[in-house]
Design a protein around this motif. Structure first.
Motif, PDB file in Angstrom:
ATOM      1  N   LYS A 203       6.559 -11.090   2.921  1.00 18.58           N
ATOM      2  CA  LYS A 203       6.650  -9.652   2.692  1.00 18.58           C
ATOM      3  C   LYS A 203       5.310  -9.018   3.770  1.00 18.58           C
ATOM      4  CE  LYS A 203       8.256  -9.603  -2.010  1.00 18.58           C
ATOM      5  NZ  LYS A 203       7.936  -9.535  -3.180  1.00 18.58           N
ATOM      6  N   SER A 204       4.209  -9.708   3.848  1.00 19.73           N
ATOM      7  CA  SER A 204       3.307  -9.382   4.737  1.00 19.73           C
ATOM      8  C   SER A 204       3.695  -9.510   6.087  1.00 19.73           C
ATOM      9  CB  SER A 204       2.019 -10.743   4.643  1.00 19.73           C
ATOM     10  OG  SER A 204       1.286 -10.480   3.238  1.00 19.73           O
ATOM     11  N   ARG A 205       4.287 -10.190   6.688  1.00 22.98           N
ATOM     12  CA  ARG A 205       4.958 -10.007   7.992  1.00 22.98           C
ATOM     13  C   ARG A 205       5.828  -8.772   8.018  1.00 22.98           C
ATOM     14  NH1 ARG A 205       6.980 -16.330   8.261  1.00 22.98           N
ATOM     15  NH2 ARG A 205       4.744 -17.117   8.717  1.00 22.98           N
ATOM     16  N   LEU A 206       6.482  -8.488   6.961  1.00 18.30           N
ATOM     17  CA  LEU A 206       7.476  -7.155   7.238  1.00 18.30           C
ATOM     18  C   LEU A 206       6.494  -6.153   7.141  1.00 18.30           C
ATOM     19  CD1 LEU A 206      10.147  -5.941   7.078  1.00 18.30           C
ATOM     20  CD2 LEU A 206      10.202  -6.373   4.647  1.00 18.30           C
ATOM     21  N   PHE A 207       5.581  -5.985   6.436  1.00 16.02           N
ATOM     22  CA  PHE A 207       4.511  -4.949   6.351  1.00 16.02           C
ATOM     23  C   PHE A 207       3.756  -4.502   7.416  1.00 16.02           C
ATOM     24  CE2 PHE A 207       0.136  -3.509   5.055  1.00 16.02           C
ATOM     25  CZ  PHE A 207       0.518  -2.483   4.488  1.00 16.02           C
ATOM     26  N   VAL A 208       3.552  -5.842   8.043  1.00  8.72           N
ATOM     27  CA  VAL A 208       2.778  -5.509   9.516  1.00  8.72           C
ATOM     28  C   VAL A 208       3.687  -5.069  10.544  1.00  8.72           C
ATOM     29  CG1 VAL A 208       1.397  -6.838  11.200  1.00  8.72           C
ATOM     30  CG2 VAL A 208       0.959  -7.056   9.101  1.00  8.72           C
ATOM     31  N   MET A 209       5.046  -5.641  10.581  1.00  8.56           N
ATOM     32  CA  MET A 209       6.008  -5.133  11.451  1.00  8.56           C
ATOM     33  C   MET A 209       6.466  -4.048  11.266  1.00  8.56           C
ATOM     34  SD  MET A 209       9.605  -7.019  12.020  1.00  8.56           S
ATOM     35  CE  MET A 209      10.377  -6.120  10.753  1.00  8.56           C
ATOM     36  N   ILE A 210       6.292  -3.340  10.317  1.00 11.71           N
ATOM     37  CA  ILE A 210       6.824  -2.030  10.046  1.00 11.71           C
ATOM     38  C   ILE A 210       5.716  -1.073  10.673  1.00 11.71           C
ATOM     39  CG2 ILE A 210       7.151  -0.120   8.344  1.00 11.71           C
ATOM     40  CD1 ILE A 210       8.715  -2.241   6.853  1.00 11.71           C
ATOM     41  N   PHE A 211       4.570  -1.337  10.227  1.00 14.14           N
ATOM     42  CA  PHE A 211       3.422  -0.510  10.436  1.00 14.14           C
ATOM     43  C   PHE A 211       2.540  -0.795  11.803  1.00 14.14           C
ATOM     44  CE2 PHE A 211       3.835   0.082   5.833  1.00 14.14           C
ATOM     45  CZ  PHE A 211       4.182   1.405   5.765  1.00 14.14           C
ATOM     46  N   GLU A 212       3.141  -1.617  12.693  1.00 15.79           N
ATOM     47  CA  GLU A 212       2.704  -1.875  13.750  1.00 15.79           C
ATOM     48  C   GLU A 212       2.710  -0.793  14.826  1.00 15.79           C
ATOM     49  OE1 GLU A 212       3.885  -5.573  15.434  1.00 15.79           O
ATOM     50  OE2 GLU A 212       5.973  -4.950  15.649  1.00 15.79           O
TER      51      GLU A 212
ATOM     52  N   ALA B  52     -13.243   8.999  12.661  1.00 15.29           N
ATOM     53  CA  ALA B  52     -14.360   8.101  12.227  1.00 15.29           C
ATOM     54  C   ALA B  52     -14.508   7.740  10.632  1.00 15.29           C
ATOM     55  CB  ALA B  52     -15.721   9.187  12.068  1.00 15.29           C
ATOM     56  N   ARG B  53     -13.064   7.399  10.382  1.00 14.43           N
ATOM     57  CA  ARG B  53     -13.049   7.053   9.205  1.00 14.43           C
ATOM     58  C   ARG B  53     -12.297   5.451   9.487  1.00 14.43           C
ATOM     59  NH1 ARG B  53     -11.392  11.543   5.061  1.00 14.43           N
ATOM     60  NH2 ARG B  53     -13.354  12.652   4.747  1.00 14.43           N
ATOM     61  N   LEU B  54     -12.812   4.228   8.758  1.00 16.57           N
ATOM     62  CA  LEU B  54     -12.019   2.938   8.802  1.00 16.57           C
ATOM     63  C   LEU B  54     -11.420   2.929   7.576  1.00 16.57           C
ATOM     64  CD1 LEU B  54     -12.039   0.272  10.034  1.00 16.57           C
ATOM     65  CD2 LEU B  54     -14.210  -0.514   8.572  1.00 16.57           C
ATOM     66  N   SER B  55     -10.066   2.422   8.012  1.00 19.82           N
ATOM     67  CA  SER B  55      -9.093   2.205   6.915  1.00 19.82           C
ATOM     68  C   SER B  55      -8.572   0.773   7.071  1.00 19.82           C
ATOM     69  CB  SER B  55      -7.715   3.116   7.050  1.00 19.82           C
ATOM     70  OG  SER B  55      -8.229   4.453   7.084  1.00 19.82           O
ATOM     71  N   LEU B  56      -8.402   0.059   5.919  1.00 23.04           N
ATOM     72  CA  LEU B  56      -8.076  -1.125   5.750  1.00 23.04           C
ATOM     73  C   LEU B  56      -6.924  -1.264   4.691  1.00 23.04           C
ATOM     74  CD1 LEU B  56     -11.560  -2.705   5.299  1.00 23.04           C
ATOM     75  CD2 LEU B  56     -10.031  -2.960   7.192  1.00 23.04           C
ATOM     76  N   TYR B  57      -5.722  -1.910   5.119  1.00 22.55           N
ATOM     77  CA  TYR B  57      -4.719  -2.152   4.304  1.00 22.55           C
ATOM     78  C   TYR B  57      -4.284  -3.639   4.212  1.00 22.55           C
ATOM     79  CZ  TYR B  57      -4.012   2.837   4.681  1.00 22.55           C
ATOM     80  OH  TYR B  57      -4.181   4.273   4.537  1.00 22.55           O
ATOM     81  N   GLU B  58      -3.943  -3.991   3.003  1.00 21.90           N
ATOM     82  CA  GLU B  58      -3.516  -5.235   3.155  1.00 21.90           C
ATOM     83  C   GLU B  58      -2.405  -5.475   1.952  1.00 21.90           C
ATOM     84  OE1 GLU B  58      -4.622 -10.144   1.959  1.00 21.90           O
ATOM     85  OE2 GLU B  58      -6.062  -8.654   2.675  1.00 21.90           O
ATOM     86  N   HIS B  59      -1.232  -6.101   2.437  1.00 21.80           N
ATOM     87  CA  HIS B  59      -0.001  -6.257   1.449  1.00 21.80           C
ATOM     88  C   HIS B  59      -0.247  -7.475   0.592  1.00 21.80           C
ATOM     89  CE1 HIS B  59       3.846  -7.635   0.026  1.00 21.80           C
ATOM     90  NE2 HIS B  59       4.175  -6.204  -0.187  1.00 21.80           N
ATOM     91  N   GLN B  60      -0.333  -7.221  -0.655  1.00 22.96           N
ATOM     92  CA  GLN B  60      -0.156  -8.379  -1.394  1.00 22.96           C
ATOM     93  C   GLN B  60       0.996  -8.604  -2.331  1.00 22.96           C
ATOM     94  OE1 GLN B  60      -2.843 -10.894  -2.076  1.00 22.96           O
ATOM     95  NE2 GLN B  60      -3.411  -9.927  -0.236  1.00 22.96           N
ATOM     96  N   SER B  61       1.678  -9.735  -2.290  1.00 23.59           N
ATOM     97  CA  SER B  61       3.034  -9.818  -3.294  1.00 23.59           C
ATOM     98  C   SER B  61       2.743 -10.236  -4.532  1.00 23.59           C
ATOM     99  CB  SER B  61       3.982 -10.787  -2.454  1.00 23.59           C
ATOM    100  OG  SER B  61       3.283 -11.994  -2.114  1.00 23.59           O
TER     101      SER B  61
END
Length: 98
Positions: A10-19, A65-74
């Motif tokens: 799921k993390s791989r898919l999340f990154v693949m979609i949002f790359e 000028a805003r840092l955004s961090l996203y992480e997918h957690q299953s």
């Protein structure tokens, strides 16, 4: 027979979609309520080799000028605040190195 779930797919898919910048900007607009149109405004700074894995499992970028961090957690992860702190420290270290 105890099978362990593959928590990476799921993390791989999340990154693949949002790359793709366009998709990442759509995610940002949806989460923030903003309406940015130009994906080139994103300065992507996702870390390679994230803290506990040898692949990108998070998304990180600067916009206006805003840092955004996203992480997918299953699944629930009690160490997520610590991982976030380490991830943020690494990003800020890279951004202030020069």
């Amino acid at each position: 027979m105890d099978k362990k779930p593959n928590r990476l797919y799921k993390s791989r898919l999340f990154v693949m979609i949002f790359e793709e910048r366009k998709n990442l900007l759509e995610l940002y607009n949806a989460v923030s309520g903003k309406n940015y149109k130009d994906p080139e405004l994103l300065e992507i700074n996702t870390l390679e080799n994230a803290i506990y894995m040898s692949m990108k499992n998070d998304l990180s970028f600067l916009l206006d000028a805003r840092l955004s961090l996203y992480e997918h957690q299953s699944t629930y992860s009690p160490n997520l605040p610590l991982r976030f702190l380490l991830y943020l420290a690494d990003l800020l270290s890279g951004m202030t190195r020069n």
